[in-house]
Motif scaffolding. Structure first.
Motif, short mmCIF file in Angstrom:
data_model
loop_
_atom_site.label_atom_id
_atom_site.label_comp_id
_atom_site.label_asym_id
_atom_site.label_seq_id
_atom_site.Cartn_x
_atom_site.Cartn_y
_atom_site.Cartn_z
N LEU A 120 0.77 -1.14 0.18
CA LEU A 120 -0.21 -0.02 0.19
C LEU A 120 1.04 1.16 0.09
N ALA A 123 1.57 3.79 -2.87
CA ALA A 123 0.98 5.24 -3.23
C ALA A 123 1.38 6.34 -2.51
N TRP A 194 -7.63 5.74 -2.03
CA TRP A 194 -6.19 5.55 -2.49
C TRP A 194 -5.71 5.71 -3.26
N TYR A 197 -4.28 9.31 -4.93
CA TYR A 197 -2.76 9.46 -4.91
C TYR A 197 -2.17 8.94 -6.26
N THR A 210 0.56 2.46 -8.61
CA THR A 210 0.02 3.46 -7.62
C THR A 210 -1.64 3.23 -8.45
N PRO A 213 -2.48 -0.26 -4.79
CA PRO A 213 -2.92 0.30 -3.39
C PRO A 213 -4.83 -0.49 -3.36
N PRO A 214 -5.95 0.48 -4.95
CA PRO A 214 -7.12 0.76 -4.92
C PRO A 214 -7.03 -0.79 -4.74
#
Length: 262
Positions: A120, A123, A194, A197, A210, A213-214
């Motif tokens: 995570l 991010a 998230w 970012y 990036t 993470p989401p």
């Protein structure tokens, strides 16, 4: 400092922190405090990357501020919710299932949280090392998404806390406010957080990192440690929860469907 070196420092710090929390829960037999510590430590990593990063100063500052405020808000909420309370049903179920092996397995379960935190933290790492400032439109959009998501998650948490604190609601299903439109609106806004970012990283050659993470957060909440474990317990112990599951979206807020009797 190179990004790999910064990531290694973050990794070592997280291993030490999570090992300390594991040692603490050996005496307390309550693993619930890992939740706020996990959030606090990840917010701290955002600041660490900003300090050690060599990218655009304003982007580093935005990423650090976003992670720090997010971590402080959510971590404090989880601390107040868990401190002094019985062990979370999810962790208690693990402890019972593992039996005598619980201390050893809990240690590695805590270290798994380190791995998740590192994934995570990408991010925060990518914007901390982007060489140029993002276009103004992406900065504004990133800030807007961050404000909407953190505000929405905070609102959902407050609505649920007020509902639970009312003695007349004991044993009932929360359907007030955002909880009328989603069974887990707090989880929805956590996933959206998230995304901010990603917007802050547009223009970086490493922006694709990036996206993790989401997606990871959504998978964890929908398929692994969030909704499945929580709802397995609620469906058995909370009258009306099965009907709530039939009429209300699990994650994305949406007008509820009609119940079977309507």
């Amino acid at each position: 400092m190179p990004p790999v070196a910064a990531a290694v420092i973050a990794l070592v710090g997280l291993v030490l922190v999570f090992s300390a929390v594991w040692a603490w829960q050996l005496k307390s037999e309550n693993a619930g405090m890992i939740d706020p510590v996990w959030v606090y430590s990840l917010g701290t990593v955002a600041v660490l990357y900003a300090v050690l990063g060599t990218g655009d100063p304003s982007t580093r500052a935005l990423a650090a501020l976003g992670g720090l405020i997010w971590g402080a808000r959510l971590g404090t909420h989880l601390w107040r919710r868990n401190f002094g309370q019985p062990e979370d049903a999810r962790y208690h179920r693990f402890r019972e299932a593992w039996g005598d092996a619980a201390p050893r397995r809990m240690f590695w379960f805590f270290q798994l949280q380190v791995v998740i935190s590192m994934l995570l933290s990408v991010a925060f790492l990518v914007p901390a090392y982007r060489s140029s400032e993002p276009a103004t439109v992406w900065i504004l959009l990133a800030v807007a998404v961050w404000i909407a998501s953190v505000t929405g998650e905070g609102l959902a948490d407050r609505q649920l806390r007020r509902f639970k604190n009312d003695p007349s609601n004991r044993g009932k299903v929360c359907r007030v406010g955002l909880w009328r439109y989603s069974r887990h609106p707090n989880y929805f806004f956590e996933c959206v957080h998230w995304v901010s970012y990603i917007l802050l990283s547009i223009g970086s050659p490493w922006i694709w990192l990036t996206l993790l993470p989401p997606v990871l957060m959504a998978w964890l909440l929908l398929k692994l440690s969030g909704i499945p474990l929580l709802e397995a317990s609620l469906a058995k112990t909370r009258a009306g929860y099965a009907e709530y599951m039939r009429t209300t979206n699990a994650l994305i807020p949406w007008p509820p469907r009609r119940s079977a009797g309507e």
